[in-house]
Write a protein that holds these residues in place. Structure first.
Motif, short mmCIF file in Angstrom:
data_model
loop_
_atom_site.label_atom_id
_atom_site.label_comp_id
_atom_site.label_asym_id
_atom_site.label_seq_id
_atom_site.Cartn_x
_atom_site.Cartn_y
_atom_site.Cartn_z
N VAL A 53 -17.76 -10.12 -12.89
CA VAL A 53 -16.50 -9.41 -13.13
C VAL A 53 -16.10 -9.66 -14.57
O VAL A 53 -16.05 -10.80 -15.01
CB VAL A 53 -15.41 -9.88 -12.15
CG1 VAL A 53 -14.08 -9.22 -12.46
CG2 VAL A 53 -15.81 -9.61 -10.71
N LYS A 54 -15.80 -8.57 -15.30
CA LYS A 54 -15.62 -8.66 -16.75
C LYS A 54 -14.26 -8.10 -17.18
O LYS A 54 -14.17 -7.01 -17.71
CB LYS A 54 -16.74 -7.90 -17.46
CG LYS A 54 -18.15 -8.29 -17.01
CD LYS A 54 -19.19 -7.35 -17.60
CE LYS A 54 -20.58 -7.65 -17.09
NZ LYS A 54 -21.58 -6.68 -17.59
N GLY A 55 -13.21 -8.83 -16.90
CA GLY A 55 -11.89 -8.42 -17.38
C GLY A 55 -11.25 -7.32 -16.57
O GLY A 55 -10.67 -6.39 -17.13
N VAL A 56 -11.31 -7.41 -15.25
CA VAL A 56 -10.76 -6.38 -14.38
C VAL A 56 -9.23 -6.50 -14.32
O VAL A 56 -8.69 -7.59 -14.14
CB VAL A 56 -11.36 -6.50 -12.96
CG1 VAL A 56 -10.54 -5.71 -11.94
CG2 VAL A 56 -12.80 -6.01 -12.96
N SER A 57 -8.56 -5.35 -14.46
CA SER A 57 -7.09 -5.29 -14.37
C SER A 57 -6.69 -4.08 -13.53
O SER A 57 -7.23 -2.99 -13.71
CB SER A 57 -6.46 -5.17 -15.76
OG SER A 57 -6.76 -6.28 -16.57
N PHE A 58 -5.76 -4.29 -12.62
CA PHE A 58 -5.18 -3.18 -11.85
C PHE A 58 -3.96 -3.71 -11.10
O PHE A 58 -3.72 -4.92 -11.04
CB PHE A 58 -6.19 -2.56 -10.87
CG PHE A 58 -6.68 -3.52 -9.81
CD1 PHE A 58 -6.02 -3.65 -8.60
CD2 PHE A 58 -7.83 -4.27 -10.02
CE1 PHE A 58 -6.46 -4.52 -7.63
CE2 PHE A 58 -8.29 -5.15 -9.06
CZ PHE A 58 -7.60 -5.28 -7.86
N GLY A 59 -3.17 -2.80 -10.54
CA GLY A 59 -2.00 -3.20 -9.76
C GLY A 59 -1.87 -2.34 -8.53
O GLY A 59 -2.23 -1.16 -8.52
N VAL A 60 -1.35 -2.93 -7.46
CA VAL A 60 -1.12 -2.22 -6.20
C VAL A 60 0.32 -2.45 -5.79
O VAL A 60 0.79 -3.59 -5.73
CB VAL A 60 -2.07 -2.74 -5.09
CG1 VAL A 60 -1.80 -2.01 -3.78
CG2 VAL A 60 -3.53 -2.59 -5.50
N ARG A 61 1.04 -1.35 -5.50
CA ARG A 61 2.46 -1.46 -5.16
C ARG A 61 2.69 -1.32 -3.66
O ARG A 61 1.85 -0.78 -2.93
CB ARG A 61 3.27 -0.41 -5.93
CG ARG A 61 3.30 -0.69 -7.42
CD ARG A 61 4.30 0.22 -8.14
NE ARG A 61 4.29 -0.03 -9.57
CZ ARG A 61 5.04 -0.95 -10.17
NH1 ARG A 61 5.84 -1.71 -9.46
NH2 ARG A 61 4.97 -1.10 -11.48
N ARG A 62 3.80 -1.81 -3.22
CA ARG A 62 4.14 -1.80 -1.80
C ARG A 62 4.10 -0.39 -1.23
O ARG A 62 4.60 0.56 -1.83
CB ARG A 62 5.54 -2.40 -1.59
CG ARG A 62 5.94 -2.51 -0.12
CD ARG A 62 7.32 -3.12 0.05
NE ARG A 62 7.36 -4.51 -0.39
CZ ARG A 62 6.97 -5.54 0.35
NH1 ARG A 62 6.47 -5.33 1.56
NH2 ARG A 62 7.05 -6.78 -0.12
N GLY A 63 3.49 -0.26 -0.05
CA GLY A 63 3.52 0.99 0.69
C GLY A 63 2.42 1.97 0.36
O GLY A 63 2.36 3.04 0.98
N GLU A 64 1.51 1.65 -0.55
CA GLU A 64 0.46 2.60 -0.87
C GLU A 64 -0.87 2.21 -0.24
O GLU A 64 -1.07 1.07 0.19
CB GLU A 64 0.30 2.77 -2.39
CG GLU A 64 -0.27 1.59 -3.13
CD GLU A 64 -0.42 1.87 -4.62
OE1 GLU A 64 -0.18 3.03 -5.03
OE2 GLU A 64 -0.74 0.95 -5.36
N ILE A 65 -1.76 3.19 -0.17
CA ILE A 65 -3.14 2.95 0.23
C ILE A 65 -3.98 3.04 -1.04
O ILE A 65 -4.02 4.07 -1.71
CB ILE A 65 -3.63 3.99 1.26
CG1 ILE A 65 -2.74 3.96 2.50
CG2 ILE A 65 -5.08 3.72 1.64
CD1 ILE A 65 -3.10 5.03 3.54
N PHE A 66 -4.62 1.95 -1.38
CA PHE A 66 -5.33 1.82 -2.66
C PHE A 66 -6.82 1.66 -2.37
O PHE A 66 -7.23 0.77 -1.63
CB PHE A 66 -4.80 0.61 -3.43
CG PHE A 66 -5.30 0.49 -4.84
CD1 PHE A 66 -4.54 0.97 -5.89
CD2 PHE A 66 -6.52 -0.10 -5.12
CE1 PHE A 66 -4.99 0.86 -7.20
CE2 PHE A 66 -6.97 -0.22 -6.42
CZ PHE A 66 -6.21 0.26 -7.47
#
Length: 333
Positions: A53-66
């Motif tokens: 894994v090489k610098g992975v960035s992401f965000g998941v917010r409440r109530g979503e399907i990601f």
């Protein structure tokens, strides 16, 4: 934190989510991954470094399907293991419910289905799910009642008292999913939840995921089944060789213009098909009908006029827009 609600095509995958509905971009950030790194040392003597894994960035917010996507070896399962505290990152940061991973408090609020769930072979599904419930702090009549509910929910209640070693791969997957649900978590992290399931099982899991989201749960899952992702997910991140190469809302990532148009003709002569082929259109026959593949939209009218003038009948005109599979093949391979 996450910036403007625009899709990202690059290694910084932390585009602001837009789902479900229009207001989810303002929701609480439940998963926040910032530059996560993982390097393994392989080999006995030389200990070669392998960057998974090489610098992975992401965000998941409440109530979503990601949806978390990528070819084999892209780093999906390694990232999930770091999120759940099963392995330590080499660098970067990850947060669950605002707490830095690993966090026992945050872990109590998630239900986790690993890619290959291991269930003790001489236990029954009921015994295994109750064991997982006790590990989550549950007990007594409430645990027994909840165990029966989730076994029924994942359609494995009929085999609840059969030893796990006698179950099929799909039944084991359902047992693992029941274990992830038993503690009534706020968020589900599912690594390949459709693995080993037949088409009926896949539909039931899809329906279950929608049902869980309707009850307010957030769903983060990894899969190779792109059709399911396109039908279910609000946003996606696609990994390639340990990096996020695409991230954002599906409706923003997919091109809206028509890529090609499939025209089905009845009564098309060989002369007509030869004429269309000479004009640069791909033609073929399938039984009693002929198929013409027209790239884009500009030449569709010309093909229709030419076909009608030659006495052919128009059976169907089907515009094809970009699918998630097209995007995946374009960016992840």
């Amino acid at each position: 934190m996450i910036g403007a609600a625009t899709p990202v095509e690059g290694n910084d995958g932390r585009a602001a989510p837009s789902a479900p509905g229009e207001g989810a971009a303002d929701g609480e950030l439940l998963i926040d991954v910032r530059g996560l790194l993982k390097t393994f040392r392989v080999g006995f003597l030389r200990r070669k470094a392998v960057e998974a894994v090489k610098g992975v960035s992401f965000g998941v917010r409440r109530g979503e399907i990601f949806g978390f996507l990528g070819p084999n070896g892209a780093g999906k399962t390694t990232t999930i293991k770091m999120l759940t505290g099963l392995i330590a990152p080499t660098g970067g940061e990850a947060y669950l419910f605002g707490a830095r991973v690993p966090s026992p408090e945050a872990r109590r609020r998630i239900g986790f289905l690993p890619e290959n769930p291991y269930v003790y072979p001489y236990l029954t599904p009921r015994e295994f799910v109750e064991l997982c419930g006790r590990l989550s702090g549950m007990g007594g009549a409430s645990l027994r009642r909840r165990t029966a509910e989730v076994l029924d929910q994942v359609k494995i209640a009929y085999a609840a008292d059969r030893q796990v070693r006698r179950l099929s791969k799909g039944m084991l997957q359902r047992t693992g999913l029941a274990a992830a649900l038993v503690s009534d978590p706020e968020m589900l992290i599912l690594d390949e939840p459709m693995s080993g399931l037949d088409p009926v099982g896949r539909k039931e899991v899809r329906d279950l995921i929608f049902s869980e989201r309707a009850q307010g749960r957030t769903i983060f899952f990894s899969t190779h089944i792109l059709g399911d992702v396109e039908a279910m997910c609000d946003r996606v991140a696609i990994l390639r060789e340990g990096k996020v190469v695409v991230s954002g809302a599906i409706r923003q990532l997919l091109r809206g213009d028509v890529l090609r148009t499939d025209i089905t003709l009845a009564g098309a002569t060989d002369a007509l098909l030869a004429q269309l082929a000479a004009m640069g259109f791909a033609t073929s026959r399938r039984g009693d009908v002929a198929l013409v593949d027209v790239q884009g939209e500009a030449h569709v009218q010309k093909v229709l006029e030419q076909s009608l003038a030659a006495g052919a009948q128009i059976v169907e005109v089907t515009p094809r827009r970009e699918t998630l599979e097209d995007l995946f093949m374009r960016r992840a391979l």
